[in-house]
Design an enzyme around this catalytic site. Structure first.
Site, mmCIF file in Angstrom:
data_model
loop_
_atom_site.group_PDB
_atom_site.id
_atom_site.type_symbol
_atom_site.label_atom_id
_atom_site.label_comp_id
_atom_site.label_asym_id
_atom_site.label_seq_id
_atom_site.Cartn_x
_atom_site.Cartn_y
_atom_site.Cartn_z
ATOM 1 N N CYS A 119 0.815 -1.225 0.000
ATOM 2 C CA CYS A 119 0.000 0.000 0.000
ATOM 3 C C CYS A 119 0.844 1.269 0.000
ATOM 4 O O CYS A 119 0.334 2.339 -0.318
ATOM 5 C CB CYS A 119 -0.933 0.008 1.202
ATOM 6 S SG CYS A 119 -2.057 -1.378 1.210
ATOM 7 N N HIS A 259 -3.405 7.122 3.132
ATOM 8 C CA HIS A 259 -3.828 5.830 2.596
ATOM 9 C C HIS A 259 -5.230 5.521 3.129
ATOM 10 O O HIS A 259 -5.503 5.648 4.319
ATOM 11 C CB HIS A 259 -2.834 4.756 3.039
ATOM 12 C CG HIS A 259 -3.242 3.372 2.671
ATOM 13 N ND1 HIS A 259 -3.835 3.069 1.467
ATOM 14 C CD2 HIS A 259 -3.156 2.191 3.347
ATOM 15 C CE1 HIS A 259 -4.099 1.778 1.417
ATOM 16 N NE2 HIS A 259 -3.704 1.229 2.546
ATOM 17 N N ASN A 289 -10.255 -0.083 0.555
ATOM 18 C CA ASN A 289 -8.798 0.005 0.504
ATOM 19 C C ASN A 289 -8.339 -0.490 -0.870
ATOM 20 O O ASN A 289 -8.477 -1.673 -1.183
ATOM 21 C CB ASN A 289 -8.215 -0.865 1.632
ATOM 22 C CG ASN A 289 -6.702 -0.835 1.668
ATOM 23 O OD1 ASN A 289 -6.040 -0.406 0.729
ATOM 24 N ND2 ASN A 289 -6.144 -1.325 2.760
HETATM 25 N N1 ACO Z 1 -18.051 -8.650 10.117
HETATM 26 C C1 ACO Z 1 -18.449 -8.935 11.377
HETATM 27 N N2 ACO Z 1 -17.611 -9.280 12.348
HETATM 28 C C2 ACO Z 1 -16.287 -9.348 12.034
HETATM 29 C C3 ACO Z 1 -15.812 -9.071 10.758
HETATM 30 C C4 ACO Z 1 -16.752 -8.721 9.773
HETATM 31 N N3 ACO Z 1 -16.392 -8.419 8.502
HETATM 32 N N4 ACO Z 1 -14.471 -9.232 10.749
HETATM 33 C C5 ACO Z 1 -14.123 -9.579 11.999
HETATM 34 N N5 ACO Z 1 -15.222 -9.658 12.777
HETATM 35 C C6 ACO Z 1 -15.325 -9.997 14.192
HETATM 36 C C7 ACO Z 1 -14.140 -10.806 14.677
HETATM 37 O O1 ACO Z 1 -14.321 -12.174 14.432
HETATM 38 C C8 ACO Z 1 -14.149 -10.482 16.149
HETATM 39 O O2 ACO Z 1 -15.100 -11.280 16.798
HETATM 40 P P1 ACO Z 1 -14.786 -11.890 18.237
HETATM 41 O O3 ACO Z 1 -14.608 -10.703 19.144
HETATM 42 O O4 ACO Z 1 -16.006 -12.704 18.527
HETATM 43 O O5 ACO Z 1 -13.536 -12.699 18.077
HETATM 44 C C9 ACO Z 1 -14.653 -9.048 16.208
HETATM 45 O O6 ACO Z 1 -15.305 -8.799 14.947
HETATM 46 C C10 ACO Z 1 -13.565 -8.035 16.406
HETATM 47 O O7 ACO Z 1 -12.507 -8.324 15.484
HETATM 48 P P2 ACO Z 1 -11.227 -7.426 15.400
HETATM 49 O O8 ACO Z 1 -10.278 -8.038 14.399
HETATM 50 O O9 ACO Z 1 -10.703 -7.132 16.767
HETATM 51 O O10 ACO Z 1 -11.858 -6.099 14.818
HETATM 52 P P3 ACO Z 1 -11.176 -4.697 14.653
HETATM 53 O O11 ACO Z 1 -11.957 -3.678 15.356
HETATM 54 O O12 ACO Z 1 -9.704 -4.784 14.916
HETATM 55 O O13 ACO Z 1 -11.364 -4.430 13.099
HETATM 56 C C11 ACO Z 1 -10.124 -4.503 11.062
HETATM 57 C C12 ACO Z 1 -10.796 -5.332 12.144
HETATM 58 C C13 ACO Z 1 -11.177 -3.642 10.385
HETATM 59 C C14 ACO Z 1 -9.528 -5.474 10.023
HETATM 60 C C15 ACO Z 1 -9.044 -3.618 11.689
HETATM 61 O O14 ACO Z 1 -8.221 -4.403 12.528
HETATM 62 C C16 ACO Z 1 -8.180 -2.944 10.671
HETATM 63 O O15 ACO Z 1 -8.628 -2.095 9.928
HETATM 64 N N6 ACO Z 1 -6.870 -3.275 10.627
HETATM 65 C C17 ACO Z 1 -5.965 -2.696 9.682
HETATM 66 C C18 ACO Z 1 -6.121 -3.427 8.382
HETATM 67 C C19 ACO Z 1 -5.491 -2.703 7.236
HETATM 68 O O16 ACO Z 1 -5.502 -1.512 7.164
HETATM 69 N N7 ACO Z 1 -4.965 -3.495 6.304
HETATM 70 C C20 ACO Z 1 -4.442 -2.972 5.110
HETATM 71 C C21 ACO Z 1 -3.000 -2.941 5.155
HETATM 72 S S1 ACO Z 1 -2.379 -2.224 3.742
HETATM 73 C C22 ACO Z 1 -1.701 -3.361 2.666
HETATM 74 O O17 ACO Z 1 -0.527 -3.370 2.475
HETATM 75 C C23 ACO Z 1 -2.572 -4.381 1.967
#
Ligand code: ACO
Length: 424
Positions: A119, A259, A289
């Site tokens: 990214c 980003h 993204n």
């Molecule tokens: N829908 C519903 N529930 C979900 C989903 C979904 N799509 N995805 C995860 N959950 C659940 C999980 O299973 C978890 O449930 P649990 O508590 O029963 O175990 C709960 O939601 C919380 O999950 P978390 O992973 O803690 O959620 P978080 O608030 O951290 O959000 C997210 C997840 C959106 C992926 C966040 O961590 C994030 O944005 N991280 C950065 C990701 C990113 O930017 N990646 C790109 C990198 S750039 C590149 O080089 C490609």
């Protein structure tokens, strides 16, 4: 390519973008995995993303965005000396996507190569273009960020498949005798995070095989929480370092183009810099993204929307797999009105050549093909329908259309997770 001219100034003279027309909404994703619009919007800010059509590739989207940037710069394609394409979803392992883009835009003389920094790739590419131009190695460099991520996602993994979308953005960086605020550039790489976002198979460590595909190792994997922590920690510090190198203070920046990964990450950056959200450009609600495409796509939209004017100080800042991060602080000098010239480039007129005796398989993942072809719920296989059940109904109460062979290939039970069943 080296024209022997000494140190010069570099500035953006052209910008352009391309987004495929098919829209995948959060409601569509509710039909593929166990998720909800409410969860996706509140945790990420994303409402919809674009999906490339079967005839489109990373190179074709990159070529349209690139041709638009060249048109806005008022250049002939052959005036480009170097083409850099930042992508983690190239058309092929080889040749480079940049090589295909060169031919598609009608350039005959540029050097062309891809940039691999996930990214952060566009920011890394932009920094490279700066170096080429200011050193006299090139007069005009086309820098493109382009991604077709929807073909590299596991549609049984709700933590990744909701995040990403397809698109492309580009700028032309040109030599100039007119000085402006000097560019402040900061690039970092933190390999301790190397396996936080990765695509395990298909490389020399684990070549593609039936076994790697069977294990789903050809899809993007991500540790969301670790990536989130890295992003919130690093984006602000990288931006601050770039701003300081430009001899500026954060309050002197008119607009940040971060980003577009997650609205909560962007809010944390604004807070970290002590700036209001109005200084952050956001379009992730409409594109999700798009990895290396996200910054140039947002930059082009910001200029065309009148959010950037001549003399403004702008910061582009990104983070990504690697972990990488990068930021550039610079003065915007181009006339935003030139953006209208992008309309002279029509996507249907740009073609990426494939060998005459070769064609690929249907590239669209079956789960996406099904939801995009049939507005409303995905058809359930007949075996799953309980006799006497009412017909499946779309969210608005409209009976679901019956997909035909032409409009949808109903997913097989084996290919679809249990959560794809039609909501009541
Ligand atoms: N829908 C519903 N529930 C979900 C989903 C979904 N799509 N995805 C995860 N959950 C659940 C999980 O299973 C978890 O449930 P649990 O508590 O029963 O175990 C709960 O939601 C919380 O999950 P978390 O992973 O803690 O959620 P978080 O608030 O951290 O959000 C997210 C997840 C959106 C992926 C966040 O961590 C994030 O944005 N991280 C950065 C990701 C990113 O930017 N990646 C790109 C990198 S750039 C590149 O080089 C490609």
């Amino acid at each position: 390519m080296n024209d022997g001219i000494g140190i010069r100034h570099a500035r953006i003279t052209g910008w352009g973008s391309y987004a495929p027309s098919a829209v995948l909404t959060n409601a569509d994703l509710e039909r593929i995995v166990e998720t909800s619009d409410e969860w996706i919007v509140s945790r990420t800010g994303i409402r919809e993303r674009r999906v490339a059509a079967a005839h489109e590739t990373t190179a074709s989207m990159a070529a349209v965005a690139g041709a638009r940037a060249i048109a806005v710069a008022g250049l002939d394609p052959d005036e480009i000396d170097l083409i850099l394409v930042a992508t983690l979803t190239p058309d092929y392992w080889m040749p480079s996507t940049a090589s295909l883009v060169k031919e598609a835009i009608g350039n005959t003389r540029a050097a062309a190569m891809d940039v691999s920094a996930a990214c952060s790739g566009f920011v890394y590419g932009y920094a490279t273009a700066q170096a080429y131009v200011t050193s006299g190695m090139a007069r005009n460099v086309l820098v493109v960020g382009a991604e077709l991520l929807t073909r590299f996602l596991d549609y049984t993994d709700r933590s990744t498949c909701i995040l990403f979308g397809d698109g492309a953005g580009a700028v032309v960086v040109s030599a100039s005798d007119e000085p402006a605020v000097p560019h402040g550039i900061e690039l970092t790489t933190e390999p301790s995070g190397a396996y936080m976002i990765w695509l395990p198979a298909g490389g020399s460590k684990s070549p593609s095989s039936a076994a790697t595909v069977g294990r789903g190792e050809h899809f993007i994997r991500m540790e969301g929480r670790e990536t989130y922590r890295f992003a919130t920690k690093t984006l602000a510090s990288t931006a601050l370092a770039a701003i300081a190198k430009a001899g500026l203070r954060p309050d002197q920046i008119d607009l940040f183009i971060p980003h577009q990964a997650n609205i909560r990450i962007i809010e944390a950056v604004a807070k970290g810099l002590g700036l209001p959200m109005e200084k952050m450009f956001v379009n992730l609600d409409r594109y999700g993204n798009t990895s290396a495409a996200s910054v140039p796509l947002a930059l082009a939209e910001a200029v065309d929307a009148g959010r950037i004017k001549q003399g403004d100080n702008v910061v582009i800042v990104a983070f990504g797999a690697g972990f990488t991060s990068g930021a550039v602080a610079f003065e915007w000098t181009a006339d935003p009105a030139a953006g209208a010239r992008a309309a002279t480039v029509r996507p249907e007129e740009i073609r990426v050549r494939v060998p005459v005796d070769w064609d690929s398989v249907d590239p669209i993942p079956p789960q996406l093909a099904a939801v995009l072809a049939a507005p409303g719920p995905v058809a359930v296989p007949l075996d799953d329908v309980v006799p006497g059940d009412p017909p499946a109904r779309a969210a608005g109460g409209t009976p679901a259309p019956t997909p035909t062979a032409e409009t949808a290939a109903p997913p097989t039970p084996a290919a679809m997770p249990a959560s794809t069943e039609v909501p009541a």
